[in-house]
Scaffold this active site. Sequence first.
Site, PDB file in Angstrom:
ATOM      1  N   HIS A  78     -18.777  -1.620  23.709  1.00  0.00           N
ATOM      2  CA  HIS A  78     -20.225  -1.832  23.595  1.00  0.00           C
ATOM      3  C   HIS A  78     -20.523  -2.390  22.202  1.00  0.00           C
ATOM      4  CE1 HIS A  78     -24.492  -1.057  23.309  1.00  0.00           C
ATOM      5  NE2 HIS A  78     -24.502  -0.958  24.629  1.00  0.00           N
ATOM      6  N   GLU A 139     -23.651  -8.565  28.011  1.00  0.00           N
ATOM      7  CA  GLU A 139     -24.777  -8.046  27.238  1.00  0.00           C
ATOM      8  C   GLU A 139     -24.930  -8.866  25.956  1.00  0.00           C
ATOM      9  OE1 GLU A 139     -25.640  -3.688  28.287  1.00  0.00           O
ATOM     10  OE2 GLU A 139     -24.159  -3.661  26.705  1.00  0.00           O
ATOM     11  N   GLY A 145     -31.995  -3.764  23.451  1.00  0.00           N
ATOM     12  CA  GLY A 145     -33.051  -2.987  22.805  1.00  0.00           C
ATOM     13  C   GLY A 145     -34.146  -3.814  22.158  1.00  0.00           C
TER      14      GLY A 145
END
Length: 215
Positions: A78, A139, A145
Amino acid sequence: MKIYANLKMNMDVDDIEVYIQSITKEAIIIPSHIYIERFKSFTLGSQDVSPFKKGSYTGDISAEQLKKANVKYCILGHSERRKYYNESNELLKEKLHRLSENGITPILCVGENENENLEKVIAKQLEIISNDNLIVAYEPVWAIGTGKIPSNEQIEKTVNYIKSIVNCDVLYGGSVDIDNIDMLKKVSNISGFLVGKASCDYKKLNAMVDSIRQN
Ligand code: PGA
Protein backbone atom coordinates in the site's frame (compact mmCIF):
# COMPACT_ATOMS: atom_id res chain seq x y z
CA MET A 1 -17.65 -7.16 -8.22
CA LYS A 2 -16.62 -6.95 -4.59
CA ILE A 3 -15.77 -4.28 -2.07
CA TYR A 4 -12.66 -4.66 0.05
CA ALA A 5 -12.94 -2.43 3.12
CA ASN A 6 -9.50 -1.22 4.23
CA LEU A 7 -10.28 0.17 7.68
CA LYS A 8 -6.65 1.28 8.18
CA MET A 9 -5.91 2.40 11.78
CA ASN A 10 -9.43 3.64 12.44
CA MET A 11 -12.10 2.96 15.08
CA ASP A 12 -11.83 2.04 18.74
CA VAL A 13 -13.38 -1.09 20.17
CA ASP A 14 -16.77 0.58 20.82
CA ASP A 15 -16.95 1.85 17.23
CA ILE A 16 -16.00 -1.61 15.98
CA GLU A 17 -18.81 -3.31 17.91
CA VAL A 18 -21.42 -0.96 16.39
CA TYR A 19 -19.84 -1.41 12.95
CA ILE A 20 -19.94 -5.24 13.17
CA GLN A 21 -23.63 -5.18 14.07
CA SER A 22 -24.43 -2.88 11.15
CA ILE A 23 -22.47 -4.03 8.09
CA THR A 24 -23.30 -6.44 5.31
CA LYS A 25 -21.52 -9.79 5.13
CA GLU A 26 -20.90 -9.23 1.41
CA ALA A 27 -17.89 -6.96 1.85
CA ILE A 28 -14.38 -8.23 2.61
CA ILE A 29 -13.25 -6.60 5.84
CA ILE A 30 -9.62 -5.61 6.38
CA PRO A 31 -9.43 -4.33 9.97
CA SER A 32 -6.58 -3.54 12.35
CA HIS A 33 -5.04 -6.85 13.46
CA ILE A 34 -6.32 -6.36 17.01
CA TYR A 35 -9.91 -6.74 15.71
CA ILE A 36 -9.47 -9.69 13.37
CA GLU A 37 -10.96 -12.18 15.84
CA ARG A 38 -14.09 -10.03 16.22
CA PHE A 39 -14.71 -10.21 12.47
CA LYS A 40 -14.42 -13.99 12.30
CA SER A 41 -17.87 -14.41 10.75
CA PHE A 42 -16.83 -12.15 7.83
CA THR A 43 -14.50 -12.72 4.89
CA LEU A 44 -11.26 -11.29 6.22
CA GLY A 45 -8.18 -9.54 4.92
CA SER A 46 -5.04 -8.33 6.66
CA GLN A 47 -3.44 -4.91 6.19
CA ASP A 48 0.09 -6.34 6.34
CA VAL A 49 2.20 -9.45 6.97
CA SER A 50 5.70 -10.16 8.27
CA PRO A 51 8.39 -10.99 5.70
CA PHE A 52 9.62 -13.63 8.20
CA LYS A 53 8.16 -17.08 8.84
CA LYS A 54 8.18 -17.11 12.65
CA GLY A 55 10.25 -16.27 15.71
CA SER A 56 11.77 -13.23 17.36
CA TYR A 57 10.30 -10.38 15.31
CA THR A 58 8.60 -8.13 17.84
CA GLY A 59 5.45 -6.52 16.52
CA ASP A 60 5.18 -8.72 13.44
CA ILE A 61 2.32 -11.02 12.46
CA SER A 62 3.15 -14.07 10.35
CA ALA A 63 1.33 -15.39 7.32
CA GLU A 64 0.80 -18.66 9.17
CA GLN A 65 -0.84 -16.83 12.08
CA LEU A 66 -3.08 -15.01 9.61
CA LYS A 67 -4.02 -18.25 7.90
CA LYS A 68 -4.96 -19.85 11.24
CA ALA A 69 -7.13 -16.79 11.96
CA ASN A 70 -8.98 -17.53 8.71
CA VAL A 71 -7.61 -14.52 6.83
CA LYS A 72 -8.08 -14.96 3.08
CA TYR A 73 -6.50 -11.78 1.65
CA CYS A 74 -3.61 -9.49 2.54
CA ILE A 75 -2.82 -5.99 1.30
CA LEU A 76 0.77 -5.60 0.12
CA GLY A 77 2.67 -2.52 -0.92
CA HIS A 78 0.00 0.00 0.00
CA SER A 79 1.32 3.48 -0.80
CA GLU A 80 1.11 4.43 2.89
CA ARG A 81 3.50 1.59 3.75
CA ARG A 82 5.78 2.40 0.82
CA LYS A 83 5.85 6.02 2.03
CA TYR A 84 6.04 5.72 5.83
CA TYR A 85 8.03 2.46 6.08
CA ASN A 86 10.04 2.68 2.87
CA GLU A 87 8.78 -0.73 1.79
CA SER A 88 10.94 -1.86 -1.12
CA ASN A 89 10.35 -4.41 -3.84
CA GLU A 90 12.86 -6.68 -2.10
CA LEU A 91 10.84 -6.67 1.13
CA LEU A 92 7.53 -7.04 -0.69
CA LYS A 93 8.86 -10.06 -2.54
CA GLU A 94 9.53 -11.78 0.79
CA LYS A 95 6.04 -10.91 2.04
CA LEU A 96 4.58 -12.22 -1.19
CA HIS A 97 6.36 -15.55 -0.69
CA ARG A 98 5.10 -15.89 2.87
CA LEU A 99 1.53 -15.32 1.66
CA SER A 100 1.71 -17.82 -1.18
CA GLU A 101 3.24 -20.46 1.13
CA ASN A 102 0.11 -20.08 3.25
CA GLY A 103 -2.53 -19.80 0.54
CA ILE A 104 -3.46 -16.20 1.34
CA THR A 105 -4.30 -14.08 -1.70
CA PRO A 106 -2.14 -10.94 -1.90
CA ILE A 107 -3.77 -7.66 -2.90
CA LEU A 108 -0.77 -5.88 -4.38
CA CYS A 109 -1.29 -2.11 -4.52
CA VAL A 110 0.28 -0.26 -7.42
CA GLY A 111 -0.03 3.33 -8.56
CA GLU A 112 1.78 6.48 -9.53
CA ASN A 113 2.40 9.76 -7.77
CA GLU A 114 1.41 12.93 -9.55
CA ASN A 115 3.92 13.77 -12.30
CA GLU A 116 5.29 10.23 -12.43
CA ASN A 117 5.33 8.05 -15.51
CA LEU A 118 2.44 5.74 -14.73
CA GLU A 119 3.49 2.77 -16.88
CA LYS A 120 7.09 2.89 -15.72
CA VAL A 121 6.12 3.00 -12.03
CA ILE A 122 3.55 0.23 -12.33
CA ALA A 123 5.84 -2.04 -14.37
CA LYS A 124 8.49 -1.68 -11.64
CA GLN A 125 5.99 -2.41 -8.86
CA LEU A 126 4.79 -5.51 -10.70
CA GLU A 127 8.34 -6.86 -11.06
CA ILE A 128 8.01 -8.76 -7.77
CA ILE A 129 5.32 -11.14 -8.95
CA SER A 130 6.17 -14.64 -10.09
CA ASN A 131 2.69 -16.02 -10.82
CA ASP A 132 -0.91 -14.91 -11.41
CA ASN A 133 -2.25 -15.93 -7.99
CA LEU A 134 -2.92 -12.46 -6.71
CA ILE A 135 -5.19 -9.46 -7.00
CA VAL A 136 -3.76 -6.12 -8.09
CA ALA A 137 -5.29 -2.89 -6.78
CA TYR A 138 -4.69 0.13 -8.99
CA GLU A 139 -4.50 3.05 -6.56
CA PRO A 140 -3.08 6.31 -7.93
CA VAL A 141 -1.31 7.83 -4.93
CA TRP A 142 -2.79 11.25 -5.70
CA ALA A 143 -6.30 9.82 -5.48
CA ILE A 144 -5.98 8.23 -2.03
CA GLY A 145 -7.90 10.18 0.60
CA THR A 146 -8.04 13.29 -1.59
CA GLY A 147 -11.48 13.14 -3.20
CA LYS A 148 -9.79 13.23 -6.63
CA ILE A 149 -10.31 10.34 -9.02
CA PRO A 150 -9.15 9.51 -12.54
CA SER A 151 -11.70 9.34 -15.33
CA ASN A 152 -13.22 5.96 -16.12
CA GLU A 153 -11.26 5.94 -19.40
CA GLN A 154 -7.99 6.52 -17.56
CA ILE A 155 -8.73 3.71 -15.11
CA GLU A 156 -9.73 1.34 -17.92
CA LYS A 157 -6.55 2.10 -19.85
CA THR A 158 -4.30 1.56 -16.81
CA VAL A 159 -6.11 -1.65 -15.86
CA ASN A 160 -5.60 -2.94 -19.42
CA TYR A 161 -1.93 -2.14 -19.08
CA ILE A 162 -1.75 -4.06 -15.76
CA LYS A 163 -3.58 -6.99 -17.36
CA SER A 164 -1.08 -7.01 -20.23
CA ILE A 165 1.58 -7.83 -17.60
CA VAL A 166 -0.35 -10.09 -15.22
CA ASN A 167 -3.43 -12.21 -15.78
CA CYS A 168 -5.40 -11.50 -12.61
CA ASP A 169 -8.33 -9.58 -11.15
CA VAL A 170 -7.72 -5.84 -10.77
CA LEU A 171 -9.43 -3.51 -8.30
CA TYR A 172 -9.61 0.26 -8.34
CA GLY A 173 -8.89 2.23 -5.14
CA GLY A 174 -8.60 5.92 -4.23
CA SER A 175 -11.45 8.11 -2.94
CA VAL A 176 -14.18 5.63 -3.83
CA ASP A 177 -17.36 6.85 -2.12
CA ILE A 178 -21.15 6.71 -2.39
CA ASP A 179 -21.24 9.68 -4.75
CA ASN A 180 -18.88 8.20 -7.37
CA ILE A 181 -19.37 4.43 -7.17
CA ASP A 182 -22.31 4.39 -9.61
CA MET A 183 -20.02 5.94 -12.19
CA LEU A 184 -16.86 3.97 -11.30
CA LYS A 185 -18.66 0.61 -11.48
CA LYS A 186 -19.07 1.21 -15.22
CA VAL A 187 -15.33 0.64 -15.71
CA SER A 188 -15.61 -2.64 -17.58
CA ASN A 189 -12.34 -4.37 -16.67
CA ILE A 190 -12.26 -4.05 -12.86
CA SER A 191 -13.38 -6.68 -10.36
CA GLY A 192 -14.21 -4.35 -7.50
CA PHE A 193 -12.92 -1.62 -5.22
CA LEU A 194 -10.44 -1.19 -2.40
CA VAL A 195 -12.12 1.43 -0.23
CA GLY A 196 -10.51 3.29 2.69
CA LYS A 197 -12.25 6.20 4.40
CA ALA A 198 -15.79 5.64 3.08
CA SER A 199 -15.74 2.00 4.18
CA CYS A 200 -15.36 3.03 7.84
CA ASP A 201 -18.90 4.46 7.72
CA TYR A 202 -21.23 1.46 7.86
CA LYS A 203 -24.06 3.26 6.06
CA LYS A 204 -21.73 4.13 3.21
CA LEU A 205 -20.24 0.65 3.08
CA ASN A 206 -23.70 -0.94 2.87
CA ALA A 207 -24.80 1.57 0.21
CA MET A 208 -21.69 0.88 -1.90
CA VAL A 209 -22.30 -2.87 -1.68
CA ASP A 210 -25.93 -2.29 -2.74
CA SER A 211 -24.72 -0.25 -5.69
CA ILE A 212 -22.37 -2.90 -7.07
CA ARG A 213 -24.94 -5.64 -6.47
CA GLN A 214 -27.17 -3.88 -8.97
CA ASN A 215 -24.37 -3.97 -11.52
P1 PGA B 1 -9.44 6.06 0.37
O1 PGA B 1 -8.27 4.99 0.57
O2 PGA B 1 -10.65 5.30 -0.10
O3 PGA B 1 -9.63 6.66 1.72
O4 PGA B 1 -8.96 7.03 -0.67
C1 PGA B 1 -8.10 3.95 -0.34
C2 PGA B 1 -6.92 3.11 0.08
O5 PGA B 1 -5.99 3.66 0.67
O6 PGA B 1 -6.91 1.89 -0.15
